[in-house]
Motif scaffolding. Sequence first.
Motif, PDB file in Angstrom:
ATOM      1  N   HIS A 136     -23.272 -24.832   2.970  1.00 42.30           N
ATOM      2  CA  HIS A 136     -24.484 -24.036   3.175  1.00 42.30           C
ATOM      3  C   HIS A 136     -25.484 -24.437   2.101  1.00 42.30           C
ATOM      4  O   HIS A 136     -25.184 -25.270   1.241  1.00 42.30           O
ATOM      5  CB  HIS A 136     -24.179 -22.538   3.142  1.00 42.30           C
ATOM      6  CG  HIS A 136     -23.619 -22.041   1.843  1.00 42.30           C
ATOM      7  ND1 HIS A 136     -22.425 -22.483   1.318  1.00 42.30           N
ATOM      8  CD2 HIS A 136     -24.099 -21.133   0.952  1.00 42.30           C
ATOM      9  CE1 HIS A 136     -22.200 -21.864   0.173  1.00 42.30           C
ATOM     10  NE2 HIS A 136     -23.201 -21.046  -0.085  1.00 42.30           N
ATOM     11  N   ASP A 140     -25.642 -23.604  -5.590  1.00 45.72           N
ATOM     12  CA  ASP A 140     -24.426 -24.183  -6.172  1.00 45.72           C
ATOM     13  C   ASP A 140     -23.732 -25.161  -5.212  1.00 45.72           C
ATOM     14  O   ASP A 140     -22.652 -25.676  -5.516  1.00 45.72           O
ATOM     15  CB  ASP A 140     -23.443 -23.090  -6.630  1.00 45.72           C
ATOM     16  CG  ASP A 140     -23.081 -22.106  -5.537  1.00 45.72           C
ATOM     17  OD1 ASP A 140     -23.922 -21.845  -4.666  1.00 45.72           O
ATOM     18  OD2 ASP A 140     -21.942 -21.589  -5.555  1.00 45.72           O
ATOM     19  N   HIS A 141     -24.379 -25.449  -4.089  1.00 48.30           N
ATOM     20  CA  HIS A 141     -23.830 -26.411  -3.122  1.00 48.30           C
ATOM     21  C   HIS A 141     -24.792 -27.554  -2.825  1.00 48.30           C
ATOM     22  O   HIS A 141     -24.375 -28.619  -2.389  1.00 48.30           O
ATOM     23  CB  HIS A 141     -23.420 -25.688  -1.833  1.00 48.30           C
ATOM     24  CG  HIS A 141     -22.363 -24.655  -2.077  1.00 48.30           C
ATOM     25  ND1 HIS A 141     -21.023 -24.890  -1.852  1.00 48.30           N
ATOM     26  CD2 HIS A 141     -22.439 -23.406  -2.596  1.00 48.30           C
ATOM     27  CE1 HIS A 141     -20.316 -23.811  -2.213  1.00 48.30           C
ATOM     28  NE2 HIS A 141     -21.158 -22.903  -2.666  1.00 48.30           N
ATOM     29  N   ASP A 231     -18.200 -21.315   1.269  1.00 49.18           N
ATOM     30  CA  ASP A 231     -18.157 -19.902   0.850  1.00 49.18           C
ATOM     31  C   ASP A 231     -17.761 -18.976   1.995  1.00 49.18           C
ATOM     32  O   ASP A 231     -18.081 -17.783   1.969  1.00 49.18           O
ATOM     33  CB  ASP A 231     -19.516 -19.481   0.282  1.00 49.18           C
ATOM     34  CG  ASP A 231     -19.764 -20.084  -1.099  1.00 49.18           C
ATOM     35  OD1 ASP A 231     -19.003 -20.978  -1.492  1.00 49.18           O
ATOM     36  OD2 ASP A 231     -20.721 -19.654  -1.763  1.00 49.18           O
ATOM     37  N   HIS A 276     -14.313 -22.071  -4.378  1.00 52.39           N
ATOM     38  CA  HIS A 276     -14.606 -21.327  -5.603  1.00 52.39           C
ATOM     39  C   HIS A 276     -13.371 -20.699  -6.258  1.00 52.39           C
ATOM     40  O   HIS A 276     -13.505 -19.976  -7.245  1.00 52.39           O
ATOM     41  CB  HIS A 276     -15.633 -20.232  -5.307  1.00 52.39           C
ATOM     42  CG  HIS A 276     -17.029 -20.754  -5.059  1.00 52.39           C
ATOM     43  ND1 HIS A 276     -17.635 -21.682  -5.873  1.00 52.39           N
ATOM     44  CD2 HIS A 276     -17.943 -20.463  -4.080  1.00 52.39           C
ATOM     45  CE1 HIS A 276     -18.862 -21.934  -5.404  1.00 52.39           C
ATOM     46  NE2 HIS A 276     -19.066 -21.223  -4.319  1.00 52.39           N
TER      47      HIS A 276
HETATM   48 ZN   LIG Z   1     -21.002 -20.976  -3.496  1.00 53.27          ZN
END
Ligand SMILES: [Zn+2]
Length: 292
Positions: A136, A140-141, A231, A276
């Motif tokens: 997504h 952080d991606h 996620d 994560h």
């Molecule tokens: Zn994430």
Amino acid sequence: MHDTLHHFTRRAYTATLLLGTLLLTACAGGGASRVSTVDRMYVFECGVNRTNDLSRWSPGAHMGEAAAFSDNCYLIRHGNDLMLWDSGLADSIADMPNGLTGAGGAINSRVSKTLASQFAELGIAPAQVTHLAFSHTHSDHVGNANYFTHATLYIQEPEYNAAFGPDAAKLGFNPALYDKLRASPVKKLGGDYDVFGDGSVTIISTPGHTPGHQSLLVRLPKTGAVLLTGDMVHFKENWDERRVPAANYDKEQSAQSMQKAAGVLAANQAQLWINHDMAQSAGIAKAPRYIE
Ligand SMILES: [Zn+2]
């Protein structure tokens, strides 16, 4: 006449048996060759996110508990092609002595080893990446997305519209991190997608965390099938309890996506690799080592 008929019938019966055996053999062989594997997969450490309140991701549990999340990137070699799945936190964070604090102070992000340096260690240039996909479009991606302008981007259409549309910031996206991909070749998806056409890498549509969130089913030659979650779930306990983080875009879709993922795992005898989950990630070999 009777004998001839009997003889004919027996021959026909034998031929049918033989044909049946041949068909069964062909199906089994065909099945095995139809679904092939990738060659290898590198897992990069692409930063760490820390929070002082884990309950943001686990409503009703772990209130006020500090936690750390791993943040991985995955580089898949498939013949002459290279596919990157997620690009982690931005390399620029490595230069910030206190990391980057966001989400109103709730999350602190740090990068100890840049993705660029990890590519260099392998002797691979970002421009060699041919296929690019993100679980997504959260920061952080897609932190290093702008390195990979030579690749074709595989993205669910609702995610594309959200991330590249006028409401991107409202939805929590930071377009500056991936703006250079606007000119990239894009394959907009409307569900699951067999990336190489041989069953070795399949994008699995798992919306909910964001409008077009997706996960990745990868078949490895020795390890077998693994489902990279993005996620869709953040850590194992949330998976076991089927918890949906409060901040997800669509809670109902999030729950349905976990249900779907459970079916994918069962149908493919796949392992669940939770991006994560710090404890699980610690047990996975990191680049320059690779997974086969
Ligand atoms: Zn994430």
